[in-house]
Design an enzyme around this catalytic site. Structure first.
Site, short mmCIF file in Angstrom:
data_model
loop_
_atom_site.label_atom_id
_atom_site.label_comp_id
_atom_site.label_asym_id
_atom_site.label_seq_id
_atom_site.Cartn_x
_atom_site.Cartn_y
_atom_site.Cartn_z
N HIS A 100 -172.35 -25.85 -27.13
CA HIS A 100 -173.23 -26.78 -26.66
C HIS A 100 -173.38 -26.27 -25.32
CE1 HIS A 100 -173.34 -29.50 -29.98
NE2 HIS A 100 -171.96 -29.09 -30.35
N ARG A 165 -153.90 -13.57 -29.30
CA ARG A 165 -153.78 -12.42 -28.42
C ARG A 165 -152.93 -11.20 -29.39
NH1 ARG A 165 -152.22 -16.72 -25.62
NH2 ARG A 165 -150.40 -16.68 -26.36
#
Length: 171
Positions: A100, A165
């Site tokens: 959005h 990560r």
């Protein structure tokens, strides 16, 4: 309702159909020698999908051969979702393409865009993994359960956490 011989009465609502199986035809996927037709996603041979699978459209999804999708997957395919071959997708995994607007006026007006999600060959997405719009996961990568992939992950690594990560190389 009177039960018919050999059939037991069904209680509660009818099972939900995800629509993906009827929209993604057998034999139009990778390596089949045939192209997908029109507004239709593709899936390779021996793809296994455990219901329910929830998707927006179904025709922006491409699934490679021998891929397994476990229960409660959510594929929001406002944009392309490409899943390679031999991919293992755990339960409750979300592949999200819609994003959005950050500008409050445009967001209030309902503007939305989509960024593609790509999952490489031989990837394992653990249970509850979320892959955000525009992110890709490289081939032979493992993403630990509950991780949130916000950026591209290289091939051949183990990634965990929120945001995901790289913790080590796998090869």
């Amino acid at each position: 309702m009177v039960p018919q011989p050999g059939r037991r009465p069904r209680h509660g609502p009818a099972p939900r159909r995800t629509g993906l199986r009827r929209r993604i035809g057998r034999g139009t996927g990778a390596g089949s020698g045939r192209r997908g037709t029109g507004r239709r996603g593709t899936r390779g041979e021996d793809v296994r999908i455990r219901p329910p699978l929830n998707c927006d459209f179904g025709y922006h999804i491409r699934i490679g051969a021998r891929t397994f999708v476990n229960f409660n997957a959510v594929f929001l395919d406002a944009g392309p979702i490409t899943i390679g071959t031999d991919v293992q997708i755990g339960p409750n995994v979300q592949l999200l393409t819609p994003t959005h607007e950050l500008d409050p006026e445009r967001r209030r007006a309902g503007w939305e865009k989509a960024e593609p999600v790509t999952i490489g060959d031989n990837v394992w997405l653990g249970g509850g993994v979320v892959v955000c719009p525009g992110a890709s996961v490289g081939a032979d990568t493992v993403v630990g359960a509950g991780s949130v992939v916000t950026k591209d992950l290289p091939p051949g690594v183990l990634a965990v956490g929120n945001p995901a990560r790289v913790v080590r190389k796998l090869r």
